[in-house]
Scaffold this motif. Structure first.
Motif, short mmCIF file in Angstrom:
data_model
loop_
_atom_site.label_atom_id
_atom_site.label_comp_id
_atom_site.label_asym_id
_atom_site.label_seq_id
_atom_site.Cartn_x
_atom_site.Cartn_y
_atom_site.Cartn_z
N GLU A 136 0.89 -1.13 0.00
CA GLU A 136 -0.01 -0.02 -0.12
C GLU A 136 1.08 1.22 0.10
N SER A 137 2.06 1.00 0.59
CA SER A 137 3.03 2.37 0.53
C SER A 137 3.93 2.36 -0.54
N ASP A 138 3.73 1.31 -1.62
CA ASP A 138 4.58 1.11 -2.69
C ASP A 138 6.01 0.79 -2.44
N LYS A 139 6.40 0.09 -1.27
CA LYS A 139 7.62 -0.46 -0.93
C LYS A 139 7.86 -1.73 -1.28
N GLN A 140 7.67 -2.27 -2.68
CA GLN A 140 7.89 -3.51 -3.05
C GLN A 140 9.24 -4.01 -2.76
N VAL A 141 10.28 -3.21 -3.13
CA VAL A 141 11.63 -3.64 -3.05
C VAL A 141 12.07 -4.04 -1.45
N SER A 142 11.66 -3.00 -0.93
CA SER A 142 11.84 -3.35 0.85
C SER A 142 11.01 -4.56 1.26
N LEU A 143 9.79 -4.84 0.70
CA LEU A 143 9.31 -6.00 1.09
C LEU A 143 10.11 -7.36 0.65
N GLU A 144 10.50 -7.03 -0.46
CA GLU A 144 11.44 -8.38 -1.02
C GLU A 144 12.45 -8.57 0.02
N VAL A 145 13.21 -7.42 0.37
CA VAL A 145 14.39 -7.51 1.35
C VAL A 145 14.07 -8.43 2.77
N VAL A 146 12.95 -7.52 3.34
CA VAL A 146 12.37 -7.98 4.60
C VAL A 146 11.97 -9.47 4.25
N ALA A 171 9.81 -4.85 11.49
CA ALA A 171 9.95 -4.52 10.33
C ALA A 171 8.84 -3.12 10.00
N PHE A 172 7.61 -3.53 10.20
CA PHE A 172 6.71 -2.64 9.90
C PHE A 172 6.73 -1.35 10.94
N ASP A 173 7.41 -1.47 11.95
CA ASP A 173 7.61 -0.26 12.80
C ASP A 173 8.59 0.74 12.39
N ILE A 174 9.56 -0.20 11.84
CA ILE A 174 10.70 0.81 11.23
C ILE A 174 10.23 1.36 9.87
N ALA A 175 9.42 0.55 9.01
CA ALA A 175 8.89 1.24 7.81
C ALA A 175 8.08 2.49 8.14
N LEU A 176 7.58 2.70 9.28
CA LEU A 176 6.69 3.56 9.31
C LEU A 176 7.31 5.25 9.52
N TYR A 177 8.61 5.25 9.67
CA TYR A 177 9.47 6.34 9.95
C TYR A 177 10.78 6.28 8.96
N SER A 178 11.13 5.36 8.26
CA SER A 178 12.44 5.07 7.47
C SER A 178 11.98 5.07 5.97
N ASP A 179 12.89 5.47 5.39
CA ASP A 179 12.89 5.30 3.85
C ASP A 179 13.23 3.78 3.46
N GLU A 180 13.24 3.46 2.08
CA GLU A 180 13.47 2.31 1.81
C GLU A 180 14.98 1.80 2.10
N ALA A 181 15.79 2.75 1.89
CA ALA A 181 17.28 2.43 2.03
C ALA A 181 17.50 2.11 3.61
N LEU A 183 15.35 0.82 5.77
CA LEU A 183 14.71 -0.45 6.31
C LEU A 183 15.41 -1.60 5.51
N GLU A 184 15.87 -1.54 4.26
CA GLU A 184 16.41 -2.53 3.58
C GLU A 184 17.97 -2.68 4.73
N ALA A 185 18.50 -1.63 5.03
CA ALA A 185 19.91 -1.73 5.70
C ALA A 185 19.46 -2.38 7.08
N TRP A 186 18.37 -2.02 7.83
CA TRP A 186 18.01 -2.65 9.05
C TRP A 186 17.62 -4.20 8.73
N SER A 187 17.00 -4.60 7.85
CA SER A 187 16.77 -6.01 7.38
C SER A 187 18.05 -6.80 7.32
N LEU A 188 18.91 -6.15 6.69
CA LEU A 188 20.35 -6.58 6.63
C LEU A 188 21.21 -6.79 7.98
N ALA A 189 21.13 -5.83 8.66
CA ALA A 189 21.56 -5.74 9.80
C ALA A 189 21.02 -7.06 10.83
#
Length: 327
Positions: A136-146, A171-181, A183-189
């Protein structure tokens, strides 16, 4: 036939197809009405919702694909206590997922959710809800990484339903206030810290303690030494309150250098908290010549009594201190 589609899905998530007789594809194909009737026996509202969503997507899938989707819905609902809640979440996601990501993602996500539901409905339900929010937030790339990191987590801690659920919730909480880059870095961490379950639990708990922490930096720290990433998160909010984000950003290269050392970083951060003097903000340029974090900690502890404004004098004093420590 169905086995043709099974091969496509297996190439996307092979860790969820260890058994060649996986019951998702072994069951006899039923009509949509048959599946709806069975779902209604589990929960009448789920059965009605299934028929509504099924009719809206049926003309967009071929017979094999719709049969797979129906069976996945039934398996999720039939997974156990409150499985219908996870099925409802998948049904709610299905139309948008099909529209934005296509057939393969629709069925692959369902099969992943079915695997998550084997040890409780909450991981699958949360996964589907987070997926919907990202789409719904058009964060498909982030979704794939998560989702990728989530798959690794599920494979490693298959029976840890609460841990998997917390990962997707965070992951959802981070997405609320972070951009895709970010969020993806958080998931990699999270991926770099995943090897130690207790450490991962701590990481997830600390992840929402600050909205300004740099996740690319935390991920970098974790790749060097996972405990260093956790320690940084433990002290970050307090240090930010005292010195501000800019000061901490200027320390990043120095912290990276110290992260590879054998000595713990906690005393270094604690010394900055305990010595709340304005002079501490003058220290970073002097730390570049100190390879040992223990010397850096001593310098910070002594900062209140040092002429930090006298750059030449300080550099000479530090050089003499290094020479003495090397003897």
């Amino acid at each position: 036939m169905i086995m043709k589609y099974r091969t496509r899905l297996q190439s996307l998530s092979p860790q969820f197809f260890q058994n060649p007789n996986d019951h998702i594809f072994a069951n006899k194909v039923m009509s949509m009405r048959d599946v709806g009737d069975r779902l209604s026996k589990i929960n009448i509202d789920t059965g009605r919702y299934f028929e509504f969503v099924g009719k809206s997507i049926a003309d967009k899938l071929d017979p094999d694909e719709i049969a797979c989707w129906e069976q996945v819905c039934l398996d999720i609902a039939d997974c156990g206590w409150h499985g219908y809640e996870a099925a409802d979440a998948y049904l709610k996601l299905s139309s948008l997922l099909l529209e934005k990501a296509g057939k393969a993602r629709l069925l692959n996500s369902g099969i992943l959710g079915r695997s998550l539901s084997e040890n409780g409905f909450e991981p699958a339900k949360t996964f589907f809800e987070v997926s919907l929010a990202f789409l719904e937030s058009d964060k498909q790339v982030s979704l794939e990484v998560v989702e990728k990191t989530g798959c690794l987590l599920s494979a490693k801690y298959k029976h840890a339903a609460s841990l998997i659920t917390d990962y997707y919730k965070t992951a959802f909480d981070i997405a609320l206030y972070s951009d895709e880059a970010e969020l993806e870095a958080w998931s990699l961490a999270a991926e770099t810290i995943m090897g130690d379950r207790a450490r991962l639990i701590k990481f997830l708990g600390l992840s929402v303690s600050s909205k300004t922490v740099s996740w690319p930096f935390v991920s970098h720290l974790g790749s060097i030494k996972p405990p260093c990433a956790i320690t940084y998160l433990e002290y970050y909010s307090t240090l930010e309150d005292i010195y501000g984000r800019g000061f901490l950003d200027n320390l990043q290269d120095i912290i990276i250098n110290y992260a590879g050392c054998l000595n713990p970083m906690a005393p270094f951060y604690k010394s900055m908290i305990d010595n709340k003097v304005s002079k501490v903000t003058l220290i970073p340029p002097f730390l570049t010549s100190l390879a040992d974090v223990r010397l850096a900690t001593c310098l910070i502890k002594s900062s209140g009594d040092l002429p930090l404004e006298e750059t030449s004098l300080m550099q000479l004093w530090i050089e003499q201190g290094i020479n003495i420590s090397n003897k």
